[in-house]
Scaffold this active site. Structure first.
Site, PDB file in Angstrom:
ATOM      1  N   HIS A  65      37.958  44.970  35.469  1.00  0.00           N
ATOM      2  CA  HIS A  65      36.986  44.417  34.294  1.00  0.00           C
ATOM      3  C   HIS A  65      38.571  43.643  33.084  1.00  0.00           C
ATOM      4  O   HIS A  65      39.232  43.657  32.195  1.00  0.00           O
ATOM      5  CB  HIS A  65      36.521  44.337  33.379  1.00  0.00           C
ATOM      6  N   HIS A  67      38.946  39.097  31.699  1.00  0.00           N
ATOM      7  CA  HIS A  67      39.025  37.516  31.377  1.00  0.00           C
ATOM      8  C   HIS A  67      40.628  36.672  31.851  1.00  0.00           C
ATOM      9  O   HIS A  67      41.553  36.636  30.772  1.00  0.00           O
ATOM     10  CB  HIS A  67      38.809  37.265  29.937  1.00  0.00           C
ATOM     11  N   SER A 149      22.401  31.663  24.555  1.00  0.00           N
ATOM     12  CA  SER A 149      20.953  31.858  23.885  1.00  0.00           C
ATOM     13  C   SER A 149      20.418  30.566  23.310  1.00  0.00           C
ATOM     14  O   SER A 149      19.400  30.764  23.279  1.00  0.00           O
ATOM     15  CB  SER A 149      22.026  32.815  22.261  1.00  0.00           C
ATOM     16  N   HIS A 183      27.012  37.247  30.394  1.00  0.00           N
ATOM     17  CA  HIS A 183      28.146  37.705  28.898  1.00  0.00           C
ATOM     18  C   HIS A 183      27.899  39.078  28.024  1.00  0.00           C
ATOM     19  O   HIS A 183      28.701  40.068  27.702  1.00  0.00           O
ATOM     20  CB  HIS A 183      28.600  36.902  27.828  1.00  0.00           C
ATOM     21  N   HIS A 210      28.801  42.975  28.912  1.00  0.00           N
ATOM     22  CA  HIS A 210      29.369  43.995  28.170  1.00  0.00           C
ATOM     23  C   HIS A 210      28.045  44.238  27.568  1.00  0.00           C
ATOM     24  O   HIS A 210      26.832  43.755  28.170  1.00  0.00           O
ATOM     25  CB  HIS A 210      29.987  42.890  27.282  1.00  0.00           C
ATOM     26  N   GLU A 213      29.101  46.705  22.612  1.00  0.00           N
ATOM     27  CA  GLU A 213      30.849  46.669  22.175  1.00  0.00           C
ATOM     28  C   GLU A 213      30.653  47.217  21.295  1.00  0.00           C
ATOM     29  O   GLU A 213      31.717  47.680  20.504  1.00  0.00           O
ATOM     30  CB  GLU A 213      31.468  45.035  22.152  1.00  0.00           C
ATOM     31  N   ASP A 311      39.472  44.944  30.194  1.00  0.00           N
ATOM     32  CA  ASP A 311      39.055  43.594  29.792  1.00  0.00           C
ATOM     33  C   ASP A 311      41.091  42.829  29.441  1.00  0.00           C
ATOM     34  O   ASP A 311      41.617  42.759  30.548  1.00  0.00           O
ATOM     35  CB  ASP A 311      39.166  44.136  27.782  1.00  0.00           C
TER      36      ASP A 311
END
Ligand SMILES: [Zn+2]
Length: 408
Positions: A65, A67, A149, A183, A210, A213, A311
């Site tokens: 994981h 980015h 969303s 996401h 994810h 969190e 991450d």
């Protein structure tokens, strides 16, 4: 065919076998391994690769994981509170993405490779990192990510996602494996989740998301309240969460290779649901420390297969799993340190392989891919301390082989 020998061989298998004066024989795959004195007699004229005293052979590390597109962040983003961090990401995102050109991403990937990581799960939000991921000799599981969303934006978001995914699929190879990232429950519309998961099933792709969190995420999903409410009102004109945690998890039924990153606020029911789905938890303790100062309890990881991830540099100062393991030793401070070291190394090898759906990686075993590294300790070491000392003293691998080819 080559024979690599070292003072120690750590297989990272089920029994966590450690062999003194060990060796491994390999081509592109591992042919056999064991004690050097036994194995060497079977092979006349084989090329023997020596290592320095106090060296250790182990499988290449697997970081499921990262980015890479956020690799330009050093000190820009604000840590200490999840919502403050998220707002700083929104504010600085365009600048950071622009700064992360291919030279910068190539350099980060090189650092990752020199540290001894041979497989990476790269979550890509924009597709700007694809060329770097295609150029590197590392194995890349390339997660094209869907986010959004707002119901009014669904068509545009989905077609952008499809274009990125199809670009990844067109470049599929033995070492570049397309995959899908959702996401998070709070940021992806259930319709988009359903449609992207259909594509995952159709193309047999690994999926990651994810999950829970922060406490703010939990409150928002449970009751559309808390710290996320203002964020959603201000940025998206939204006052209701689009899903609940359980509804979100239910959508992943039938996905074969599945992982959930963070899970800091997941309760026992949610963790059991992840178990039922066959999902792996990706634990990123440094990122958790920086953004929320809560992390999943080690009691909830102990008996599960879990992976360790860094991450991105948007919430870490390093993409090295050695740093992540070292910090995890201090974060889970109630655990016995030598047992914890072993569990963390397993999570950084076999755990990562499971999270990414790679069944021939992450341990030294017959017929497994010859993704092998060596590291070298500064001095002699007791067998019961070798893993801990390796975590404490390693910054770089001394040799790196991917599919049997010497890279470092
Ligand atoms: Zn992440």
């Amino acid at each position: 065919m080559k024979l690599l020998k070292a003072d120690w061989l750590i297989t990272c298998d089920e029994y966590f076998t450690i062999i003194e004066n060990g060796c491994v024989v390999f081509g592109t795959h591992i042919i056999e391994y064991g004690e050097f004195d036994d194995i060497v007699q079977k092979y006349s004229n084989i090329q023997i690769i020596q290592t320095a005293p106090n060296s250790i052979i182990l499988p290449g590390l697997i970081n499921p994981h990262v980015h890479l597109e956020f690799s330009a962040n050093k000190t820009t983003l604000k840590y200490g509170n999840f919502m403050t961090w998220l707002s700083s990401v929104i504010e600085s995102r365009a600048d950071l993405i622009e700064k992360a050109d291919s030279t910068l991403i190539d350099d980060e990937i090189k650092n990752i490779l020199f540290s001894g990581t041979t497989t990476l799960g790269a979550v890509s939000s924009y597709g700007f990192d694809i060329q770097s991921c295609l150029n590197t000799p590392l194995n890349i599981v390339y997660f094209s990510e869907i986010i959004g969303s707002n119901a009014g934006m669904i068509d545009a978001l989905f077609s952008d996602f499809q274009a990125r995914l199809s670009n990844a699929l067109n470049n599929k190879s033995e070492r570049f494996i397309p995959a899908i990232a959702i996401h998070s429950p709070y940021s992806v519309h259930p319709f988009l989740i359903r449609e992207t998961l259909k594509l995952a099933t159709q193309h047999n792709l690994s999926v990651t998301a994810h999950f829970l969190e922060s406490n703010e995420e939990k409150e928002w999903l449970e009751s559309s309240s808390g710290g996320m409410l203002d964020f959603f009102k201000n940025f998206l004109n939204q006052t209701q969460s689009i899903t609940k945690a359980e509804e979100f998890l239910n959508q992943f039924k039938g996905i074969e290779n599945l992982s959930f990153t963070h899970c800091c606020q997941a309760n026992q029911e949610e963790l059991e649901k992840i178990d039922q789905l066959g999902g792996t938890i990706i634990h990123c303790p440094v990122s958790n420390r920086f953004l929320t100062n809560t992390t999943i309890s080690f009691d909830d990881l102990r008996h599960r297969s879990f992976a360790l991830g860094t991450d991105g540099l948007s919430s870490n100062y390093s993409l090295s799993l050695w740093e992540e393991m070292k910090n995890a030793l201090f974060i889970h401070k109630n655990e016995n340190i030598t047992e914890l070291a072993t569990k963390l190394l397993k999570a950084s090898t076999r755990g990562g392989a499971k999270a990414l759906g790679m069944d021939k990686k992450g341990k030294i075993a017959k017929d497994f891919d010859a993704d092998i590294i060596t590291v070298t300790l500064p001095d002699i070491c007791d067998k019961n301390n070798v893993v801990l000392q390796m975590i404490l003293h390693t910054k770089k691998a001394t040799k790196v082989f991917i599919k049997g080819e010497k890279i470092v």
